[in-house]
Design a protein around this motif. Structure first.
Motif, mmCIF file in Angstrom:
data_model
loop_
_atom_site.group_PDB
_atom_site.id
_atom_site.type_symbol
_atom_site.label_atom_id
_atom_site.label_comp_id
_atom_site.label_asym_id
_atom_site.label_seq_id
_atom_site.Cartn_x
_atom_site.Cartn_y
_atom_site.Cartn_z
ATOM 1 N N ASP A 98 0.811 -1.226 0.000
ATOM 2 C CA ASP A 98 0.000 0.000 0.000
ATOM 3 C C ASP A 98 0.843 1.274 0.000
ATOM 4 O OD1 ASP A 98 0.901 0.271 2.617
ATOM 5 O OD2 ASP A 98 -0.965 -0.429 3.508
ATOM 6 N N GLY A 99 2.128 1.183 0.323
ATOM 7 C CA GLY A 99 3.004 2.344 0.231
ATOM 8 C C GLY A 99 2.840 3.374 1.324
ATOM 9 N N ARG A 100 2.053 3.096 2.345
ATOM 10 C CA ARG A 100 1.898 4.072 3.419
ATOM 11 C C ARG A 100 3.087 4.023 4.373
ATOM 12 N NH1 ARG A 100 -4.108 2.712 5.490
ATOM 13 N NH2 ARG A 100 -3.280 0.616 5.194
ATOM 14 N N GLY A 101 3.233 5.080 5.162
ATOM 15 C CA GLY A 101 4.250 5.108 6.203
ATOM 16 C C GLY A 101 5.677 5.158 5.687
ATOM 17 N N GLY A 102 5.875 5.764 4.525
ATOM 18 C CA GLY A 102 7.228 5.883 3.994
ATOM 19 C C GLY A 102 7.708 4.678 3.216
ATOM 20 N N TYR A 103 6.834 3.717 2.959
ATOM 21 C CA TYR A 103 7.197 2.546 2.177
ATOM 22 C C TYR A 103 6.987 2.826 0.684
ATOM 23 C CZ TYR A 103 7.215 -0.278 6.460
ATOM 24 O OH TYR A 103 7.494 -0.792 7.696
ATOM 25 N N LEU A 104 7.772 2.133 -0.131
ATOM 26 C CA LEU A 104 7.568 2.162 -1.577
ATOM 27 C C LEU A 104 6.332 1.334 -1.909
ATOM 28 C CD1 LEU A 104 8.596 2.570 -4.576
ATOM 29 C CD2 LEU A 104 9.740 0.354 -4.268
ATOM 30 N N GLY A 105 5.349 1.950 -2.518
ATOM 31 C CA GLY A 105 4.141 1.223 -2.878
ATOM 32 C C GLY A 105 4.334 0.414 -4.142
ATOM 33 N N TRP A 106 4.293 -0.912 -4.003
ATOM 34 C CA TRP A 106 4.432 -1.788 -5.170
ATOM 35 C C TRP A 106 3.766 -3.122 -4.870
ATOM 36 C CZ3 TRP A 106 9.196 -5.204 -6.432
ATOM 37 C CH2 TRP A 106 8.954 -5.924 -7.608
ATOM 38 N N ASP A 107 2.746 -3.448 -5.647
ATOM 39 C CA ASP A 107 2.111 -4.761 -5.572
ATOM 40 C C ASP A 107 2.957 -5.706 -6.421
ATOM 41 O OD1 ASP A 107 0.565 -7.056 -5.801
ATOM 42 O OD2 ASP A 107 -1.321 -5.951 -5.876
ATOM 43 N N ILE A 108 3.772 -6.535 -5.773
ATOM 44 C CA ILE A 108 4.811 -7.308 -6.454
ATOM 45 C C ILE A 108 4.242 -8.188 -7.560
ATOM 46 C CG2 ILE A 108 6.583 -9.082 -6.121
ATOM 47 C CD1 ILE A 108 6.989 -8.040 -3.305
ATOM 48 N N LEU A 109 3.095 -8.799 -7.308
ATOM 49 C CA LEU A 109 2.564 -9.774 -8.255
ATOM 50 C C LEU A 109 1.764 -9.147 -9.393
ATOM 51 C CD1 LEU A 109 1.414 -12.658 -5.868
ATOM 52 C CD2 LEU A 109 3.504 -12.517 -7.250
ATOM 53 N N HIS A 110 1.419 -7.855 -9.282
ATOM 54 C CA HIS A 110 0.493 -7.304 -10.271
ATOM 55 C C HIS A 110 0.964 -6.011 -10.917
ATOM 56 C CE1 HIS A 110 -2.117 -9.786 -7.562
ATOM 57 N NE2 HIS A 110 -2.474 -10.251 -8.750
ATOM 58 N N GLU A 111 2.121 -5.488 -10.526
ATOM 59 C CA GLU A 111 2.590 -4.225 -11.078
ATOM 60 C C GLU A 111 4.083 -4.321 -11.421
ATOM 61 O OE1 GLU A 111 -0.296 -1.442 -8.238
ATOM 62 O OE2 GLU A 111 1.877 -1.461 -7.960
ATOM 63 N N PRO A 112 4.515 -3.565 -12.408
ATOM 64 C CA PRO A 112 5.964 -3.502 -12.650
ATOM 65 C C PRO A 112 6.664 -2.759 -11.526
ATOM 66 C CG PRO A 112 4.795 -1.935 -14.042
ATOM 67 C CD PRO A 112 3.744 -2.750 -13.358
ATOM 68 N N CYS A 113 7.902 -3.137 -11.283
ATOM 69 C CA CYS A 113 8.644 -2.510 -10.194
ATOM 70 C C CYS A 113 9.053 -1.089 -10.581
ATOM 71 C CB CYS A 113 9.888 -3.331 -9.859
ATOM 72 S SG CYS A 113 10.878 -2.642 -8.514
ATOM 73 N N PRO A 114 8.829 -0.109 -9.719
ATOM 74 C CA PRO A 114 9.357 1.233 -9.989
ATOM 75 C C PRO A 114 10.877 1.192 -10.132
ATOM 76 C CG PRO A 114 7.786 1.262 -8.155
ATOM 77 C CD PRO A 114 8.072 -0.181 -8.463
#
Length: 281
Positions: free
Chosen positions: A41-57
């Motif tokens: 979800d990318g909240r709290g300073g995390y990189l938001g990335w759904d590993i199984l469904h999105e390309p990696c930033p």
């Protein structure tokens, strides 16, 4: 002019290991690395990335990837997460990938388990992790990726023994004439953070690393000794024909990369490390 910090992409950073690393690495991480913490979800300073469904930033170029994603998830999902991490690493030309696995992949026995020993896990979780390892290794070989699989032993406070203890006594499986319940390779969370930081720094320097490394403190412990050190009540449960009396990891490879002192194996030290993290990670 100082060299630009290399990215260290940590996948699955909201799990127990990832949360501990986020607390501890600002004080312990060396080697010019800059952690990037991934969460769906990318909240709290995390990189938001759904590993199984999105390309990696584009965050891991020429860097290091530590994949902690997975664990006790659905059938085949450990392999899917690992392959997605490796695909992202290949696309961004990462210099090294670490993939978290488990001591559950081994065929248990009385002798210390070496990385080169054959694996024939008795449990479904171990079979899932072993299948993940094999698929990941095949992909890495084809893609020319440097991959190290980390077979991590029990982490003090992250398993059901300490972290899952309730108000009543913990029931240990008796192990015949051996007092103190099952014998296991453990590691404290603070020591684990130091080990993973050291391995990441070695990878960042493009120094050679083994393809598989057991991760544990040098000496195994009885489960009862950990409970006693934590002042948690325990009692023996009924005889359990399925109990595995001993799962002990050989840590020769790890010790050649980062020598851990014998104190790292002491139950009181591991319990203190666990309790130092309670409420922080």
């Amino acid at each position: 002019m100082a060299a630009e910090a290399l990215p260290l992409l940590v996948l699955g950073a909201t799990g127990r290991i990832g949360r501990a690393l986020r607390v501890l690495w600002p004080f312990a991480l060396r080697g010019g690395l800059r952690p990037v913490w991934q969460a769906r979800d990318g909240r709290g300073g995390y990189l938001g990335w759904d590993i199984l469904h999105e390309p990696c930033p584009a965050v891991a170029a020429s860097g290091v990837v530590l994949c902690l994603a997975g664990g006790r998830v659905g059938p085949g999902q450990n392999a899917s997460l690992a392959l997605a991490a490796l695909q992202a690493a290949a696309a961004q030309k990462a210099r090294h990938v670490f993939l978290a696995s488990s001591s559950a992949v081994y065929s248990p026995g009385p002798a210390p388990l070496r990385e080169q020993d054959s694996a024939d896990p008795p449990g479904e979780y171990g079979r899932e992790k072993l299948a993940m390892e094999r698929e990941a290794r095949a992909f890495a070989d084809d893609a020319g990726l440097a991959l190290t699989i980390l077979r991590i032993g029990n982490i003090a406070g992250s398993d059901a023994l300490l972290g899952g203890a309730g108000t009543g006594p913990v029931h240990l499986d008796p192990c015949g004439a051996d007092p103190g319940g099952p014998l296991r390779s453990y590691i404290g969370p603070v020591t684990l953070a130091a080990v993973l930081g050291r391995l990441a720094a070695v990878a960042a320097a493009r120094e050679g690393l083994p393809d598989v490394i057991n991760i544990a403190a040098p000496l195994p412990v009885r489960m009862a000794a950990l409970l006693d050190a934590a002042a948690l009540p325990w009692a023996y449960g009924p005889e359990n024909p399925a109990v595995i009396p001993s799962v002990v990891l050989d840590t020769t490879r790890l010790q050649a990369l980062q020598r851990l002192p014998p104190q790292a194996s002491l139950p009181r030290v591991m319990v203190a490390e666990w309790r130092s993290m309670v409420g922080r990670a």
